[in-house]
Design an enzyme around this catalytic site. Structure first.
Site, PDB file in Angstrom:
ATOM      1  N   SER A   1       0.843  -1.191   0.000  1.00 44.49           N
ATOM      2  CA  SER A   1       0.000   0.000   0.000  1.00 44.49           C
ATOM      3  C   SER A   1       0.885   1.251   0.000  1.00 44.49           C
ATOM      4  CB  SER A   1      -0.957  -0.053   1.200  1.00 44.49           C
ATOM      5  OG  SER A   1      -1.986   0.870   1.065  1.00 44.49           O
TER       6      SER A   1
ATOM      7  N   ASP B   1      -8.338  -6.401  -5.232  1.00 46.11           N
ATOM      8  CA  ASP B   1      -8.051  -5.045  -4.727  1.00 46.11           C
ATOM      9  C   ASP B   1      -8.902  -4.022  -5.482  1.00 46.11           C
ATOM     10  OD1 ASP B   1      -6.923  -2.625  -3.869  1.00 46.11           O
ATOM     11  OD2 ASP B   1      -4.901  -3.456  -3.773  1.00 46.11           O
TER      12      ASP B   1
ATOM     13  N   HIS C   1      -8.001  -4.989  -0.889  1.00 50.06           N
ATOM     14  CA  HIS C   1      -6.707  -4.330  -0.653  1.00 50.06           C
ATOM     15  C   HIS C   1      -6.023  -4.829   0.624  1.00 50.06           C
ATOM     16  CE1 HIS C   1      -3.701  -1.225  -0.763  1.00 50.06           C
ATOM     17  NE2 HIS C   1      -4.061  -0.814   0.440  1.00 50.06           N
TER      18      HIS C   1
HETATM   19  N1  LIG Z   1      -5.100  -1.328   6.762  1.00 46.56           N
HETATM   20  C1  LIG Z   1      -4.221  -0.424   6.126  1.00 46.56           C
HETATM   21  C2  LIG Z   1      -4.898   0.043   4.885  1.00 46.56           C
HETATM   22  C3  LIG Z   1      -4.171   1.027   4.072  1.00 46.56           C
HETATM   23  O1  LIG Z   1      -3.270   0.390   3.283  1.00 46.56           O
HETATM   24  C4  LIG Z   1      -3.908   0.742   7.019  1.00 46.56           C
HETATM   25  O2  LIG Z   1      -4.753   1.121   7.828  1.00 46.56           O
HETATM   26  O3  LIG Z   1      -2.822   1.264   6.958  1.00 46.56           O
END
Ligand SMILES: N[C@@H](CCO)C(=O)O
Ligand SMILES: CC(=O)SCCNC(=O)CCNC(=O)[C@H](O)C(C)(C)COP(=O)(O)OP(=O)(O)OC[C@H]1O[C@@H](n2cnc3c(N)ncnc32)[C@H](O)[C@@H]1OP(=O)(O)O
Length: 384
Positions: free
Chosen positions: A141, A306, A335
């Site tokens: 991410s 995703d 995601h």
């Molecule tokens: N679960 C992740 C999602 C974002 O990539 C976060 O809160 O950082």
């Protein structure tokens, strides 16, 4: 997460010289909270940099536990692994909660930062730790955006990159998800353009923003599997008497509440702004040309479900980067599969690195690009 208490306190690096940002503004100094595992080798070339996601922290052995351990991707017996809390966050590294020169928290006055600024802070940490060579930079991410940025900003030290559930620039689709979150946060009267007080933070606005984000982090299949009306888990108790009884809704509210207990609203805005402004090509040329200049082996992990960083974006990266492999991760969790299903794709990362960035490969001596995308054994990937 560290707030659950079982993890080592982060180490800290304080840099007293001004830190110049992409915007031209500067921070008078920088504090970086980080954790490390393993030992730096005599020639200082066995480092691994781990980059966390939006609300993550330096406890990579917690949120990416399946990747950690002897014989795994992140092996403290072989690597000197470093994960730092990112610039702009609220888990120890300089961000809106940090005190400015006037002794008050920066708050809404905290300058705009970019993904590049965050990576430059990570590079400053690597310099301070005496790291000469980085076996690979890995992230998911936001951490994936940073990992690719490392390949450009510190091409000499970065020998390989693993980029999961990310892209090289924020798409219009990602931008509108972020904007919905900003609108929710700004609609909270307590937000006051970021000038809220510590005893009256905009919890409703931040919770609403997180709820919107959570929808983008999961998938219809994931929620169906957990909360389908005929699964017996659709409601708390025997049957739903009111809309509030639905477990899926309660799950979403739980995540919204959990974030406001652990995160700062100005940090949240700072970080989604950094995401939204990110473009690997900014100031460097057109996107494809910039990608083509990244010579290192790159593993692009693409989660099939995703809905935020779309598989088509990752396929473009894998097709355009000169030395990339595409790893299709068959997860139904959307995601957040980069966290939820990490144990299923860890072997594929390990095998990629063994083949394309082995310890004994000196920087710049890389295997030629294969004509085919990297295809690990199906048993490594399939998520039940
Ligand atoms: N679960 C992740 C999602 C974002 O990539 C976060 O809160 O950082
Ligand atoms: C690098 C980084 O990204 S670090 C940041 C990662 N961490 C986060 O994002 C923190 C938020 N956490 C999450 O999003 C998830 O827990 C993940 C991604 C870490 C793991 O996903 P999952 O295993 O699918 O967890 P899930 O979404 O079911 O959430 C579990 C929580 O929901 C709660 N929950 C589950 N179902 C319900 C329900 N019907 N009603 C209320 N609460 C519920 C659980 O009790 C649990 O609570 P807890 O985390 O406070 O202990």
């Amino acid at each position: 997460m560290s707030e659950r208490g079982a993890f080592a306190p982060a180490q800290r690096l304080a840099l007293s010289q001004p830190f110049v940002l992409d915007s031209g503004q500067q921070l008078p100094g920088l504090e970086i909270a980080y954790r490390s595992w393993g030992r730096l080798s005599a020639n200082a070339d066995n480092a691994v940099i781990v980059c966390h996601a939006l609300t993550g922290n330096a406890d990579a052995d917690d949120w990416w536990a399946p990747l950690f351990g002897p014989g795994r991707t992140l092996d403290p017996d072989k690597h000197f692994i470093v994960c730092s809390n990112t610039l702009g966050s609220c888990y120890g590294t300089t961000g809106p909660n940090t005190l400015a020169d006037d002794g008050k928290p920066w708050g809404a006055r905290f300058p705009r930062i970019t993904i590049r600024d965050q990576v430059r802070a990570q590079i400053a940490l690597a310099d301070a730790l005496g790291i000469a060579g980085i076996r690979f930079v890995i992230g998911g991410s936001m951490g994936g955006l940073q990992a690719l940025e490392w390949a450009v900003l510190d091409a000499k030290r970065t020998q390989a990159v693993v980029c999961i559930a990310a892209s090289g620039r924020h798409s219009p689709w990602c931008l509108v998800w972020s904007e919905a979150q900003r609108l929710a946060l700004r609609a909270d009267p307590l937000f006051r353009d970021g000038h809220y007080t510590a005893d009256a933070p905009p919890v409703a606005g931040l919770a609403a923003a997180r709820a919107i984000a959570m929808v983008s982090y999961r998938s219809p299949q994931s929620l169906e599997q957990r909360f389908a009306r005929d699964s017996g888990r659709a409601v708390f108790g025997q049957r739903a008497e009111t809309p509030d009884d639905f477990a899926a809704r309660d799950w979403l509210r739980h995540h919204a509440r959990s974030l406001v207990e652990r995160f700062d609203a100005n940090s949240y805005l700072t970080l989604i702004d950094a995401l939204d402004t990110h473009d690997l090509a900014h100031g460097r040329g057109d996107y494809a040309s910039v990608l083509r200049q990244i010579e290192q082996p790159v593993l692009i992990g693409s989660i099939t479900s995703d809905a935020l960083y779309l598989p088509a974006e990752q396929r473009f990266l894998a097709d355009t980067l000169p030395n990339a492999r595409l790893l299709d991760i068959h997860s139904e969790h959307g995601h957040d599969g980069f966290l939820i299903d990490a144990q299923h794709f860890e072997p594929a990362i390990r095998h990629f690195l063994a083949a394309h960035a082995p310890a004994e490969t000196p920087p710049r001596e890389r295997p030629p690009r294969s004509a085919h995308p990297y295809r690990p054994h199906a048993s490594e990937l399939r998520v039940a």
